[in-house]
Design a protein around this motif. Structure first.
Motif, short mmCIF file in Angstrom:
data_model
loop_
_atom_site.label_atom_id
_atom_site.label_comp_id
_atom_site.label_asym_id
_atom_site.label_seq_id
_atom_site.Cartn_x
_atom_site.Cartn_y
_atom_site.Cartn_z
N TRP A 1 0.67 -1.07 0.01
CA TRP A 1 -0.05 -0.06 -0.09
C TRP A 1 1.04 1.45 0.02
N VAL A 2 0.48 2.32 -0.61
CA VAL A 2 1.37 3.49 -0.91
C VAL A 2 0.32 4.76 -0.63
N GLU A 3 0.82 5.60 0.18
CA GLU A 3 -0.12 6.79 0.46
C GLU A 3 0.38 7.73 -0.49
N PRO A 4 -0.46 8.33 -1.30
CA PRO A 4 -0.30 9.59 -2.31
C PRO A 4 0.67 10.57 -1.66
N GLY A 5 0.18 11.14 -0.43
CA GLY A 5 0.84 11.96 0.19
C GLY A 5 0.93 13.49 -0.25
N TYR A 6 -0.34 13.59 -1.04
CA TYR A 6 -0.40 15.03 -1.49
C TYR A 6 -0.49 16.22 -0.34
N LEU A 7 0.09 17.10 -0.47
CA LEU A 7 -0.01 18.20 0.74
C LEU A 7 -1.03 18.87 0.88
N GLU A 8 -2.07 19.37 -0.09
CA GLU A 8 -3.18 20.04 0.21
C GLU A 8 -4.12 19.04 0.71
N VAL B 1 -15.95 21.86 3.79
CA VAL B 1 -15.57 20.51 4.52
C VAL B 1 -14.02 20.57 4.28
N LEU B 2 -13.31 20.07 5.36
CA LEU B 2 -11.84 20.08 5.71
C LEU B 2 -11.24 19.04 6.33
N LEU B 3 -10.49 18.09 5.51
CA LEU B 3 -9.88 17.10 6.06
C LEU B 3 -8.49 17.44 6.62
N SER B 4 -8.35 16.67 7.76
CA SER B 4 -7.09 16.49 8.27
C SER B 4 -6.03 15.75 7.86
N ARG B 5 -5.10 15.66 7.96
CA ARG B 5 -3.83 14.73 7.48
C ARG B 5 -4.27 13.52 7.62
N GLU B 6 -4.59 13.21 8.86
CA GLU B 6 -5.30 11.75 9.43
C GLU B 6 -6.51 11.37 8.75
N ASP B 7 -7.39 12.52 8.40
CA ASP B 7 -8.67 12.10 7.75
C ASP B 7 -8.28 11.68 6.49
N SER B 8 -7.28 12.63 5.68
CA SER B 8 -7.00 12.03 4.29
C SER B 8 -6.31 11.06 3.93
N VAL B 9 -5.75 10.48 4.97
CA VAL B 9 -4.94 9.13 5.08
C VAL B 9 -6.01 8.16 5.02
N LEU C 1 -7.05 -1.92 8.56
CA LEU C 1 -7.02 -0.28 9.27
C LEU C 1 -5.53 0.00 9.09
N ILE C 2 -5.51 1.36 8.37
CA ILE C 2 -4.36 1.95 8.24
C ILE C 2 -3.59 2.38 9.58
N GLN C 3 -2.35 2.13 9.93
CA GLN C 3 -1.64 2.33 11.17
C GLN C 3 -0.81 3.64 10.93
N ASP C 4 -0.16 3.86 9.83
CA ASP C 4 0.65 5.11 9.42
C ASP C 4 0.07 6.33 9.21
N LEU C 5 -0.04 7.00 10.19
CA LEU C 5 -0.89 8.26 9.82
C LEU C 5 -0.47 9.68 9.80
N THR C 6 1.03 9.60 10.03
CA THR C 6 1.72 10.76 10.16
C THR C 6 2.54 11.04 8.77
N VAL C 7 3.07 12.47 8.37
CA VAL C 7 3.53 12.54 7.37
C VAL C 7 4.94 11.82 7.13
N ARG C 8 5.54 11.83 8.15
CA ARG C 8 6.92 11.38 8.35
C ARG C 8 6.88 9.70 8.09
#
Ligand code: FES
Ligand code: FES
Length: 511
Positions: A252-259, A306-314, A451-458
């Motif tokens: 699995w790979v997170e696209p990790g877009y910034l906005e 509607v505004l997603l946080s980083r965790e929401d977007s993951v 369930l996704i466990q990696d939720l931080t940008v790093r």
């Protein structure tokens, strides 16, 4: 000193009273002062750098800075930089091709402004290290370092239709190149929504929490901040049995877009796009934000953002589907892939003799619209079987090749009329970074329940500025109609990286 003065901070030379001491500096700047160049890419993780400002001249990420900690101090944002300085930075970024969607750019400019203010002679290694506090998903870093070098020397800033046309072809969604976007005014929904919007954020039950402010909505949602997990990312699909010349299992790979996803809508209106200035390379085409904004605006009879946080977007964003495949040199093989609409067609468009088996897996939602999904993996497997990249021809008709030596990635691309060389080069370097990073380093930990466990940008494993080989791009002249070239580059560089690293059967292969 009266109480009001005690609870004031100076922002860009003007005093502002702090009347809610529980806010972060980021929330204070955005919601109370109305400064939109400070972006929220991960708050309060403090890991993307998009919210960087100067506090008494030092670069600080404002999302982890409580506003009460900076009472009585001086804050400088991009808006407050001297006009000449601001425009010289914007010019340097545009001329180097260092700003694409522009979401990360204001924070990086503030980081550079602080480095510059420190007055010391800054070695490039120090500049690279300073970028470790930042994430840019579009440009691949090299052009950002070139912008640092170019500061004050750039002759002409490109701000023309051809540059934006090339950017839109590469981003596959309308994009503008110019001063405004480099200065963080790419028209992002969270920046342009009317101030009377209700704010909606995902709650923990699959619905939405609403509030008059982001803080109120997030408090109501009981948002749980993401942490890096100890769960290991393992490619989730077993290889097909067979006598193969090359095999590959991806993760699995997170696209990790910034906005992160955002959209606002009036009751009965058209929701704003979560792709205001591109930057997601296909990953946000199926975002939940616009339809939710429309529905909630109708329900509450108010404009809603509607505004997603980083965790929401993951949690809610579409991922690249993982695969496990084996192929032979005659082009036959089997690719097993997480069930995803359109993925079999994408694979067979470049590899008609490969059998596609779709697998139902517990895990995040996937999309075949993520950059080159399916056809990239099929081509890469075939390159692995032959032990060489050759020329990658994309479904768009562009051509790319890539070679990797000890120090650099060397790319050749042909994709019709160039339109603007700086912009095309920038997208090719960004694609090379995305490919190198995918093969060597990126994964997303998903537990046995999906369930996704990696939720931080790093935790996504995105390769940082100092870790990227130099990228050289040769653009082949071509008078035919301009088509997307960076996706072919992405595939060619991923294949070349895989071969360079020994064609190991599981990604990421490591550095
Ligand atoms: S929003 Fe502050 S570092 Fe990402
Ligand atoms: S330009 Fe850096 S994230 Fe898009």
């Amino acid at each position: 000193m009266n109480d009001q003065r005690e609870l004031s901070i100076k922002v860009d030379g003007e005093m502002f009273v702090v009347n809610d001491e529980d806010l972060t500096l980021l929330d204070f700047l955005r919601s109370h002062v109305g400064i939109t160049s400070v972006k929220d890419g991960c708050s309060p993780q403090g890991q993307c750098g998009c919210c960087t400002v100067l506090v008494d001249g030092q670069a600080r990420v404002s999302c982890v800075t409580p506003v009460k900690r900076v009472i009585g101090r001086e804050i400088e944002t991009l808006e407050g930089l001297d006009d000449t300085l601001k425009n010289t930075w914007a010019k340097a970024f545009i001329d180097a091709g260092a700003s694409q969607c522009g979401f990360c750019t204001p924070g990086i400019i503030m980081r550079f402004a602080a480095l510059q203010k420190s007055g010391e002679k800054t070695e490039i290694e120090k500049v690279k290290r300073s970028l470790h506090a930042h994430l840019c998903r579009c440009t691949g870093w090299q052009t950002i370092l070139e912008a640092w070098d170019d500061f004050g020397n750039s002759e002409v800033a490109i701000e023309n239709d051809k540059a934006s046309e090339r950017a839109s072809i590469e981003g596959r969604t309308p994009q503008k190149i110019g001063f405004d976007t480099a200065l963080g005014k790419g028209g992002f929904s969270a920046d342009i929504a009317p101030s009377n919007c209700l704010i909606a954020v995902p709650d923990q039950l699959g619905g939405w929490s609403l509030g008059e402010s982001l803080t109120e909505a997030r408090n109501a949602s009981k948002k749980i901040q993401g942490r890096r997990t100890t769960v290991k990312a393992v490619p989730p699909i077993e290889l097909p049995t067979g006598d193969w010349d090359a095999v590959l299992r991806t993760n699995w790979v997170e696209p990790g877009y910034l906005e992160t996803d955002s959209s606002w809508c009036e009751p009965g209106g058209e929701p704003s796009t979560p792709l205001a200035n591109g930057g997601a390379f296909g990953s946000k085409f199926e975002s939940v934000a616009p339809s939710a904004a429309r529905q909630l605006a109708d329900k509450y009879k108010r404009p809603v953002l509607v505004l997603l946080s980083r965790e929401d977007s993951v949690h809610l964003g579409h991922k690249r589907p993982p695969i496990a495949g084996g192929v032979n040199k005659n082009g036959e093989g089997i690719i097993r892939v997480a069930r995803t609409p359109g993925i079999a067609d994408a694979i067979n468009s470049v590899a008609p003799k490969i059998e596609v088996q779709e697998i139902d897996l517990p895990g995040p939602i996937t999309s075949s619209k993520v950059r080159a999904a399916g056809w990239a993996e099929a081509k890469i497997l075939l390159c692995g079987a032959f032990g060489e990249v050759g020329t990658i021809i994309s479904p768009d008709g562009s051509e790319a090749s890539a070679e990797i030596d000890e120090k650099s990635i060397n790319i050749s691309v042909r994709c019709g009329e160039v339109l603007n060389e700086t912009v095309l080069r920038s997208y090719c370097i960004g694609a090379a970074h995305m490919a190198w990073s995918w093969v060597t380093s990126e994964s997303l930990a998903v537990d046995v329940n999906g369930l996704i466990q990696d939720l931080t940008v790093r935790s996504f494993g995105i390769v940082r500025a100092g870790e990227m080989p130099e990228v050289n791009v040769e653009i082949q002249p071509d008078s035919s109609k301009a088509v997307n070239g960076s996706d072919a580059v992405f595939v060619a560089v991923a294949a070349a990286t895989w071969i360079h690293k020994g064609t190991l059967p599981e990604w990421p292969v490591g550095n």
